[in-house]
Write a protein that holds these residues in place. Structure first.
Motif, PDB file in Angstrom:
ATOM      1  N   ARG A 284       0.838  -1.213   0.000  1.00 14.59           N
ATOM      2  CA  ARG A 284       0.000   0.000   0.000  1.00 14.59           C
ATOM      3  C   ARG A 284       0.864   1.250   0.000  1.00 14.59           C
ATOM      4  N   CYS A 316      -5.297  -7.880   7.648  1.00 16.37           N
ATOM      5  CA  CYS A 316      -6.199  -7.167   8.565  1.00 16.37           C
ATOM      6  C   CYS A 316      -7.450  -7.961   8.938  1.00 16.37           C
ATOM      7  N   GLU A 319      -7.708  -7.866  12.757  1.00 16.03           N
ATOM      8  CA  GLU A 319      -7.769  -6.524  13.359  1.00 16.03           C
ATOM      9  C   GLU A 319      -9.180  -5.983  13.230  1.00 16.03           C
ATOM     10  N   CYS A 324      -7.002  -0.672  12.642  1.00 16.56           N
ATOM     11  CA  CYS A 324      -6.276  -0.360  11.403  1.00 16.56           C
ATOM     12  C   CYS A 324      -6.009   1.138  11.299  1.00 16.56           C
ATOM     13  N   CYS A 327      -2.684   2.053  12.727  1.00 20.70           N
ATOM     14  CA  CYS A 327      -1.651   1.438  11.885  1.00 20.70           C
ATOM     15  C   CYS A 327      -1.513   2.220  10.578  1.00 20.70           C
ATOM     16  N   LEU A 328      -2.645   2.573   9.988  1.00 23.91           N
ATOM     17  CA  LEU A 328      -2.611   3.276   8.699  1.00 23.91           C
ATOM     18  C   LEU A 328      -1.996   4.667   8.813  1.00 23.91           C
ATOM     19  N   ARG A 331       1.652   4.257   8.628  1.00 22.50           N
ATOM     20  CA  ARG A 331       2.081   3.863   7.277  1.00 22.50           C
ATOM     21  C   ARG A 331       2.052   5.070   6.330  1.00 22.50           C
TER      22      ARG A 331
HETATM   23 FE1  FES Z   1      -5.030  -3.090   9.231  1.00 19.93          FE
HETATM   24 FE2  FES Z   1      -2.460  -2.251   9.405  1.00 19.93          FE
HETATM   25  S1  FES Z   1      -3.553  -3.646  10.679  1.00 19.93           S
HETATM   26  S2  FES Z   1      -4.018  -1.543   8.157  1.00 19.93           S
END
Ligand code: FES
Ligand code: SAM
Length: 353
Positions: A284, A316, A319, A324, A327-328, A331
């Motif tokens: 991603r 995911c 999760e 998320c 986490c996102l 990222r």
């Molecule tokens: Fe779902 Fe990273 S755990 S986006």
């Protein structure tokens, strides 16, 4: 009705046949790093550092179709079929609204019998609980134009329907009983009914080549799509393509195709897809670096998520979608961008309105 100045601003105008050849060779010859850099520049010029979030709700895996690549195909008797109740969908949307989401994507297999009426009623309810600035996107497959009209009247704004591949023969061989023409007609119907239209394709379907991927991008441009979702084909073991032993192409192919998409469609909202993240741990992020500007965290209730398995090793699943989110953010920050909870209309549509 299209914003003509976006045509001028775009990197390439619609190429003639001879230009097509030159562009194709150019794309083939460029190092991935060069393509990525060019696409990133165009993306940041249009959307800045923003990455729009869409709350994805996979509300049913029941499907009438039998596409050879897809894990929820009708003939896969190994999966547990489910449909969220209206109450479950409403509850999920309410939670998303509290978290600040301004777009929800309701996705399902194609369940022709009872979906049209049910969705119309549901949309009326959802419209009552969400403010005007919240967009509802549907992704439920091909339906007659009248059904799209009813859903639009009831409060849907956008529709996602990938054409999967621009090669009609390949499409027909992978999707028994279906035709590419019918799918393209559905996209035209959606356009006529006033939706913001999204489509896209898989990268690396068995039977395609680099030229197919190039033509896929050009078709997205011909269709003047507001949204384009692409992702790697990933085999699912309980599908014909999985059983035949087909493999995915390396993530680089998806990255190069994303970059070309951004150059041809500077206005489009392009998600960095879960499939890319499933194929490669930085999939991603690599798409975000190559021109993607949207993420779709999966906020489907966690106990149902594992049954919406289109391909192997989907990420995911354990999760909660709300986990998320943090986490996102990390990222997205790692590629120098920031998450935005805005409704995030395509700039093409903004200019047209
Ligand atoms: Fe779902 Fe990273 S755990 S986006
Ligand atoms: N039923 C709707 C439709 O047909 O548009 C939406 C659901 S469909 C499962 C969503 C998308 O999943 C498809 O358009 C296809 O591109 C993607 N998909 C299905 N199987 C896949 C696979 N094995 N690998 C990667 N993507 C896949």
């Amino acid at each position: 009705t299209l914003g003509a100045n976006w045509e001028e601003k775009s990197f390439f105008s619609l190429p003639s046949l001879s230009q097509r050849e030159t562009l194709f060779s150019w794309w083939e010859d460029q190092p991935t790093e060069t393509l990525t850099k060019m696409a990133d520049e165009v993306c940041r010029k249009t959307y800045g550092n923003k990455v729009y979030l869409r709350g994805l709700i996979e509300f049913s895996n029941e499907c009438f179709c039998d596409c050879l690549y897809c894990g929820i195909r009708r003939s896969n008797a190994k999966i547990t079929r489910y449909s969220l109740t209206d109450e479950e969908i409403i509850e999920t949307v309410k939670r998303g609204l509290q978290r600040g989401f301004h777009t929800f994507v309701l996705q399902s297999g194609e369940n022709r019998a009872d979906l049209p009426e049910r969705m119309t009623k549901l949309l009326f309810t959802l419209r009552k609980i969400a403010k005007e600035d919240v967009a509802f996107t549907l992704s439920c497959g091909v339906y007659p134009r009248e059904v799209y009209r009813e859903w639009k009247k009831a409060g849907a704004h956008r529709y996602l329907l990938r054409f999967e591949t621009s090669d009609p023969r390949l499409y027909a061989s992978l999707c028994p009983g279906k035709t590419l023409d019918r799918r393209l007609q559905a996209l035209e119907d959606l356009r006529q009914e006033g939706y913001a239209v999204g489509s896209g394709f898989m990268v690396g379907l068995p039977g395609e080549d680099a030229r197919t991927r190039f033509e896929n991008v050009l078709l997205c441009r011909d269709l003047r799509l507001e949204m384009v979702g692409i992702g790697p084909f990933i085999p699912h073991p309980d599908t014909p393509l999985g059983k035949e032993g087909h493999k995915s192409l390396p993530i680089e192919f998806t990255v190069r195709t994303t970059a070309l998409l951004r150059l041809f469609l500077p206005w489009a909202n392009i998600p960095a897809t879960t499939a890319a993240g499933s194929l490669h741990p930085r999939g991603r992020e690599m798409m975000l670096e190559a021109g993607a500007n949207v993420l779709m965290p999966n906020i489907t209730p966690v106990e149902k998520k594992k049954h919406y398995l289109l391909y192997a090793n989907k990420i995911c699943l354990d999760e909660d979608g709300w986990e998320c989110l943090s986490c996102l953010s990390l990222r997205v920050a790692s590629v120098g961008k920031t998450i935005s909870f805005e409704r995030g209309e395509s700039v093409l549509r903004e200019k047209a309105q």
